[in-house]
Scaffold this motif. Structure first.
Motif, PDB file in Angstrom:
ATOM      1  N   ASP A  81       0.911  -1.210  -0.097  1.00  0.00           N
ATOM      2  CA  ASP A  81       0.164  -0.080   0.219  1.00  0.00           C
ATOM      3  C   ASP A  81       0.805   1.365  -0.193  1.00  0.00           C
ATOM      4  O   ASP A  81       0.381   2.270  -0.357  1.00  0.00           O
ATOM      5  CB  ASP A  81      -1.322   0.296   1.194  1.00  0.00           C
ATOM      6  N   ALA A  82       2.189   1.275   0.067  1.00  0.00           N
ATOM      7  CA  ALA A  82       2.948   2.641   0.658  1.00  0.00           C
ATOM      8  C   ALA A  82       3.370   3.011  -0.800  1.00  0.00           C
ATOM      9  O   ALA A  82       3.499   3.517  -0.701  1.00  0.00           O
ATOM     10  CB  ALA A  82       4.083   1.710   1.246  1.00  0.00           C
ATOM     11  N   GLY A  83       2.731   1.754  -1.409  1.00  0.00           N
ATOM     12  CA  GLY A  83       3.611   2.348  -3.493  1.00  0.00           C
ATOM     13  C   GLY A  83       2.844   3.849  -3.321  1.00  0.00           C
ATOM     14  O   GLY A  83       2.911   4.114  -4.154  1.00  0.00           O
ATOM     15  N   HIS A  84       1.762   4.237  -2.650  1.00  0.00           N
ATOM     16  CA  HIS A  84       0.381   4.489  -3.625  1.00  0.00           C
ATOM     17  C   HIS A  84       1.266   5.834  -2.414  1.00  0.00           C
ATOM     18  O   HIS A  84       0.520   6.978  -1.766  1.00  0.00           O
ATOM     19  CB  HIS A  84      -0.514   4.512  -2.473  1.00  0.00           C
ATOM     20  N   LEU A  85       2.165   6.599  -3.592  1.00  0.00           N
ATOM     21  CA  LEU A  85       3.556   7.424  -3.098  1.00  0.00           C
ATOM     22  C   LEU A  85       2.849   8.904  -2.077  1.00  0.00           C
ATOM     23  O   LEU A  85       2.383   9.128  -1.317  1.00  0.00           O
ATOM     24  CB  LEU A  85       4.915   7.680  -3.594  1.00  0.00           C
ATOM     25  N   LEU A  86       1.356   8.792  -2.716  1.00  0.00           N
ATOM     26  CA  LEU A  86       1.188  10.539  -2.441  1.00  0.00           C
ATOM     27  C   LEU A  86      -0.221  10.398  -1.404  1.00  0.00           C
ATOM     28  O   LEU A  86      -0.230  11.457  -0.566  1.00  0.00           O
ATOM     29  CB  LEU A  86       0.220  11.449  -3.884  1.00  0.00           C
ATOM     30  N   GLU A  87      -1.077   9.359  -2.002  1.00  0.00           N
ATOM     31  CA  GLU A  87      -1.107   8.489  -0.626  1.00  0.00           C
ATOM     32  C   GLU A  87      -0.907   9.168   1.078  1.00  0.00           C
ATOM     33  O   GLU A  87      -1.076   9.850   1.898  1.00  0.00           O
ATOM     34  CB  GLU A  87      -2.976   7.514  -0.332  1.00  0.00           C
ATOM     35  N   MET A  88       0.280   8.390   1.529  1.00  0.00           N
ATOM     36  CA  MET A  88       1.237   7.696   2.293  1.00  0.00           C
ATOM     37  C   MET A  88       1.624   9.294   2.471  1.00  0.00           C
ATOM     38  O   MET A  88       1.009   9.753   3.466  1.00  0.00           O
ATOM     39  CB  MET A  88       2.417   7.076   2.367  1.00  0.00           C
ATOM     40  N   HIS A  97      -6.347   2.971  -1.642  1.00  0.00           N
ATOM     41  CA  HIS A  97      -7.665   2.707  -3.120  1.00  0.00           C
ATOM     42  C   HIS A  97      -8.502   3.565  -3.339  1.00  0.00           C
ATOM     43  O   HIS A  97      -9.172   3.425  -3.920  1.00  0.00           O
ATOM     44  CB  HIS A  97      -7.983   0.828  -2.982  1.00  0.00           C
ATOM     45  N   PHE A  98      -9.321   3.893  -1.690  1.00  0.00           N
ATOM     46  CA  PHE A  98     -10.038   5.382  -2.244  1.00  0.00           C
ATOM     47  C   PHE A  98      -9.870   6.066  -1.412  1.00  0.00           C
ATOM     48  O   PHE A  98     -11.147   7.352  -1.238  1.00  0.00           O
ATOM     49  CB  PHE A  98     -11.261   4.511  -0.836  1.00  0.00           C
ATOM     50  N   GLY A  99      -8.530   6.420  -1.675  1.00  0.00           N
ATOM     51  CA  GLY A  99      -7.919   8.195  -1.314  1.00  0.00           C
ATOM     52  C   GLY A  99      -8.061   8.690  -2.249  1.00  0.00           C
ATOM     53  O   GLY A  99      -8.558   8.864  -4.253  1.00  0.00           O
ATOM     54  N   PRO A 100      -8.063   9.925  -2.176  1.00  0.00           N
ATOM     55  CA  PRO A 100      -8.894  11.423  -3.325  1.00  0.00           C
ATOM     56  C   PRO A 100      -7.619  11.078  -4.527  1.00  0.00           C
ATOM     57  O   PRO A 100      -8.003  11.080  -5.983  1.00  0.00           O
ATOM     58  CB  PRO A 100      -8.391  13.001  -3.274  1.00  0.00           C
ATOM     59  N   SER A 105      -7.021   9.573  -9.896  1.00  0.00           N
ATOM     60  CA  SER A 105      -6.122   8.520 -11.211  1.00  0.00           C
ATOM     61  C   SER A 105      -7.709   7.531 -11.926  1.00  0.00           C
ATOM     62  O   SER A 105      -7.111   7.464 -12.968  1.00  0.00           O
ATOM     63  CB  SER A 105      -5.633   8.043 -10.523  1.00  0.00           C
ATOM     64  N   PHE A 106      -8.545   6.957 -11.624  1.00  0.00           N
ATOM     65  CA  PHE A 106      -9.423   6.429 -12.043  1.00  0.00           C
ATOM     66  C   PHE A 106      -9.952   6.676 -12.931  1.00  0.00           C
ATOM     67  O   PHE A 106     -10.440   6.718 -14.327  1.00  0.00           O
ATOM     68  CB  PHE A 106     -10.899   5.703 -11.180  1.00  0.00           C
ATOM     69  N   VAL A 107     -10.266   8.252 -12.886  1.00  0.00           N
ATOM     70  CA  VAL A 107     -11.395   9.162 -13.312  1.00  0.00           C
ATOM     71  C   VAL A 107     -10.186   9.656 -14.890  1.00  0.00           C
ATOM     72  O   VAL A 107     -11.112   9.568 -16.130  1.00  0.00           O
ATOM     73  CB  VAL A 107     -11.618  10.404 -12.833  1.00  0.00           C
ATOM     74  N   GLY A 155      -2.983   9.899 -15.301  1.00  0.00           N
ATOM     75  CA  GLY A 155      -4.061   8.614 -13.946  1.00  0.00           C
ATOM     76  C   GLY A 155      -2.674   7.759 -13.352  1.00  0.00           C
ATOM     77  O   GLY A 155      -2.964   8.119 -12.410  1.00  0.00           O
ATOM     78  N   PHE A 156      -1.829   7.304 -13.911  1.00  0.00           N
ATOM     79  CA  PHE A 156      -1.024   6.033 -13.529  1.00  0.00           C
ATOM     80  C   PHE A 156      -0.406   6.812 -12.065  1.00  0.00           C
ATOM     81  O   PHE A 156      -0.008   5.791 -11.726  1.00  0.00           O
ATOM     82  CB  PHE A 156      -0.614   5.051 -14.413  1.00  0.00           C
ATOM     83  N   LEU A 157       0.681   7.917 -13.245  1.00  0.00           N
ATOM     84  CA  LEU A 157       1.723   9.090 -12.108  1.00  0.00           C
ATOM     85  C   LEU A 157       0.073   9.341 -10.388  1.00  0.00           C
ATOM     86  O   LEU A 157       1.447   9.654  -9.622  1.00  0.00           O
ATOM     87  CB  LEU A 157       1.976  10.351 -12.969  1.00  0.00           C
ATOM     88  N   LEU A 158      -0.920   9.687 -10.856  1.00  0.00           N
ATOM     89  CA  LEU A 158      -1.493  10.167  -9.628  1.00  0.00           C
ATOM     90  C   LEU A 158      -1.386   8.711  -8.126  1.00  0.00           C
ATOM     91  O   LEU A 158      -1.489   8.888  -7.658  1.00  0.00           O
ATOM     92  CB  LEU A 158      -2.824  10.841  -9.926  1.00  0.00           C
TER      93      LEU A 158
END
Length: 224
Positions: A81-88, A97-100, A105-107, A155-158
């Protein structure tokens, strides 16, 4: 790695995910010319680099581990989960996975694939009638498929920023812009003032909020 929560080394999963997204993009884009294959190949390289870090080896976490651990000591940086750097780094108290950033990114990814699909549909129809594509999404932007690829990558970068994909992104954006310029030089040589008028009516990459009062009509000739 001997870390109990180490969430990487899943190379099979990396391969499957990369293949799914590349084939998904291929089904929409359907490259035909050498230029098409070059742009699609660059996009594919971006996707492979992304999923190699997402599931294989976290190169970005490894390179930044000292800085990350000292500035964000409460995060287990070797968990997946820590790979989601911006969320962390922003410290959202939710599942990443439910962070902004993940939702945004999905949008962007969804919008990008829609543009690629809509662009190909209009382009294919124009090619069947031997006309230049200036209707549908091409009435709003001249290069919807390139815009689509850029949105998917953004999106993938976010969602999962990495050192490699961050370095690749501006290079690929410049490549798509240059490819678009090359295509437009060919279109101008073929259609002359007709295509120049289309360029004046329709923006290249960023659509106007208000549609043009004089939408571009179809122009006889091969598609660009």
């Amino acid at each position: 790695m001997t870390h109990p929560d180490y969430g990487y080394g899943l190379w099979g999963l990396a391969l499957v995910n990369a293949a799914v997204f590349i084939l998904f993009a291929f089904s929409f884009f359907k490259p035909a010319t050498k230029r098409d294959w070059r742009s699609f190949g660059a996009f594919s390289a971006f996707i492979v680099a992304l999923f190699a870090e997402m599931y294989g080896f976290p190169l970005t976490i490894f390179l930044l581990s000292g800085w990350l651990q000292s500035h964000f000591p409460g995060v287990d940086w070797w968990s997946h989960d820590a790979g989601h750097l911006l969320e962390m780094m922003f410290g959202w108290k939710v599942n990443p996975h439910f962070g902004p950033f993940h939702v945004a990114s999905f949008v962007l990814i969804g919008a990008g694939f829609w543009l690629i699909s809509a662009g190909w549909t209009t382009l294919h129809e124009s090619q069947r009638h031997h006309k230049l594509a200036t209707t549908g999404i091409y009435a709003r932007v001249r290069h919807p498929q390139y815009v689509g690829f850029i949105l998917v990558m953004l999106g993938f970068l976010l969602q999962w920023p990495t050192v490699l994909t961050l370095a690749m992104f501006p290079v690929l954006v410049v490549m798509y812009i240059r490819l678009a310029q090359h295509e437009e030089r060919e279109a101008l040589a073929t259609f002359g003032e007709d295509y120049r008028g289309y360029m004046q009516r329709v923006p290249g990459f960023i659509p106007r909020l208000k549609a043009s009062a004089s939408p571009a009509g179809p122009i006889d000739g091969p598609s660009a």
